[in-house]
Scaffold this motif. Structure first.
Motif: not given
Length: 133
Positions: A68-86
């Motif tokens: 899969w495409p992998s990146f070590y950081q988002a373009l900026n702090a506001d670009a990608v949200a993170e959420k717990t996925d269980s």
């Protein structure tokens, strides 16, 4: 997370391919080594395939060996949200487009320096915008 809830489910279905809808709106995934961008090396930005929001730079893309495409950081702090996925009997961190709430993939703490993070993203969640220089 600020989510653009202006589109209805029917509008999302009309705007996205069935595969994109399954991944972006139903939190699916594509098989490893099958997506358009897992082995992509052009210079530019990767944007959300649903709303066009710029998410990642090709400068932070790396070969994780996962398919899969992998990146070590988002373009900026506001670009990608993170959420717990269980789901699926495990606890992971889901990556979402902060603008429209679409599922992008997951974030893992096993990436390279300088962040140590690996944003493992579905190609179907992305649209590539080549640099014009």
């Amino acid at each position: 997370m600020t989510v653009d809830n202006t589109r209805t489910d029917a509008q999302w279905r009309a705007e996205l391919s069935p595969e994109q809808y399954r991944i972006l709106r139903e939190h699916g995934t594509e098989p490893a080594f099958t997506g358009e961008y897992w082995d992509h090396h052009e210079v530019g930005e990767y944007c959300c395939a649903a709303c066009g929001e710029p998410l990642f730079s090709s400068r932070t893309k790396f070969d994780s060996g996962t398919g899969w495409p992998s990146f070590y950081q988002a373009l900026n702090a506001d670009a990608v949200a993170e959420k717990t996925d269980s789901t699926h009997g495990m606890v992971r961190v889901e990556a979402l487009c902060r603008r429209c709430g679409s599922h992008l993939g997951h974030v893992f703490p096993d990436g390279p320096a300088p962040t140590g993070m690996r944003y493992c993203i579905n190609s179907a969640s992305l649209r590539f915008q080549k640099n014009q220089d």
